[in-house]
Write an enzyme that holds these catalytic residues in place. Structure first.
Site: not given
Length: 345
Positions: A130, A132, A154
């Protein structure tokens, strides 16, 4: 008719947005597709039903947090390619469920890698990373060499899984790679994701079924792509001679406010008349700006995003309107919706 590859692909997390689109893509390529779910008999696989491919996919149950369960399914399927898309996938939800998020992403990935190493089959593994993981990387767009600064449970879990994949690739010679996918959306997103929440609210307000949409920080900046074309990048990674990690993104960055404006404009409304900021919806730690450099994917994979944010919003809004116009499904005598055919095989 699709191509005939003779290959078997195992998709872990097939019921989600990416897993469903990937299954559709691989079926067109002529793959035998096997998908995994924690409980195949209870999962209704609504995304596979929506795409009309459920009965063309073999489904197996697996607990990714149980090494023996993962090993058992690999022995049974003997795949040529494995796509690890399983795990808790909501950044917002990860703040409420940090332990479940870490276990379902990081521990699950470790179990998969260890099972692949144990069996010693010539299998290729794709892992869903990801964007992120990069956190607030600064003004320079993040590429494959940019350090990680995860800002959510996450992202911490995804960053850990990324390092696990790299370690097993380097230490044990596994063909394993991670796609660092930045935001990519579609009508298959659950309503808990802000993009689908926005599009759904705009369509319902236009129909007179709602009046107001509450959001958190709409000044955050992201690059929203189209999920069906992102899954092709996953496949392309496993067709290379050597396993490498890739940033997959549009390369463009827009404010969430722009997404909101486009969603309401798609239904003929001015978003400023219907959207309210709610401080309670703010995350404890937020990434304000995410920028990505997908140049390596373009150079080495021949992959480049064709759709931009405006395209994504328009396609999501078109499907959302169709969904809201459908009559409610008929229910059985017990009050439950009829289960789709072919949910298990």
């Amino acid at each position: 008719m699709g191509e005939r590859t003779g290959k078997t692909a195992l998709i872990l997390g097939i019921s989600g947005q990416d897993g469903s689109y990937l299954a559709e893509f691989l079926l067109k390529k002529g793959y035998r597709v096997v998908g995994c779910s924690r409980d195949a008999q209870m999962n209704r696989f609504v995304n596979l039903v929506h795409l009309g491919i459920l009965e063309r996919v073999r489904i197996e149950s697996v607990s990714m947090k149980d090494f023996r369960s993962v090993l058992q399914v690999l022995r049974k399927v003997r795949p040529d390619e494995i796509y690890n898309l399983a795990g808790q996938s909501s950044v917002g939800l990860s703040f409420d469920q940090p332990l479940e998020t870490f276990q379902s992403v990081s521990i699950a990935t470790l179990n998969l890698l260890e099972a692949v190493k144990y069996l010693n089959d010539p299998v290729r593994v794709y892992n869903a990373g990801s964007g992120e993981c990069f956190g607030n990387a600064g003004k320079k767009p993040a590429d494959e060499t940019t350090p990680f600064h995860p800002r959510s449970p996450y992202a911490v879990a995804k960053a850990t899984a990324f390092c696990q994949v790299a370690n097993y690739r380097d230490a044990y010679g596994l063909f394993a790679c991670t796609g660092l996918l930045f935001n990519h959306e579609s009508p298959l997103r659950p309503l808990r994701f802000v993009t689908r929440k926005i599009v759904n609210a705009a369509c319902r307000i236009a129909k007179g079924e709602a009046r107001l949409l509450e959001l958190g920080n709409i000044a955050v900046e992201r690059g929203w792509g189209w999920a069906p074309e992102y899954v092709e990048a996953m496949w392309r990674m496993l067709q290379q001679d050597t396993p490498e990690d890739y940033v997959i993104a549009t390369g463009e960055t827009r404010k969430l406010e722009d997404f909101v404006r486009e969603a309401f404009a798609a239904v003929g409304l001015d978003w400023r008349d219907h959207v309210k900021t709610n401080p309670l919806l703010m995350r404890p730690t937020e990434i304000l700006v995410i920028r990505a450099d997908p140049g390596k994917a373009h150079r080495k994979l021949g992959w480049k995003a064709r759709y931009r944010m405006e395209d994504v919003v328009r396609m999501m809004a078109e499907q959302e309107r169709k969904t809201l116009e459908r009559p409610p499904k008929k229910r059985r005598g017990n009050g439950k919706p009829a289960a789709p055919r072919g949910a298990v095989s």
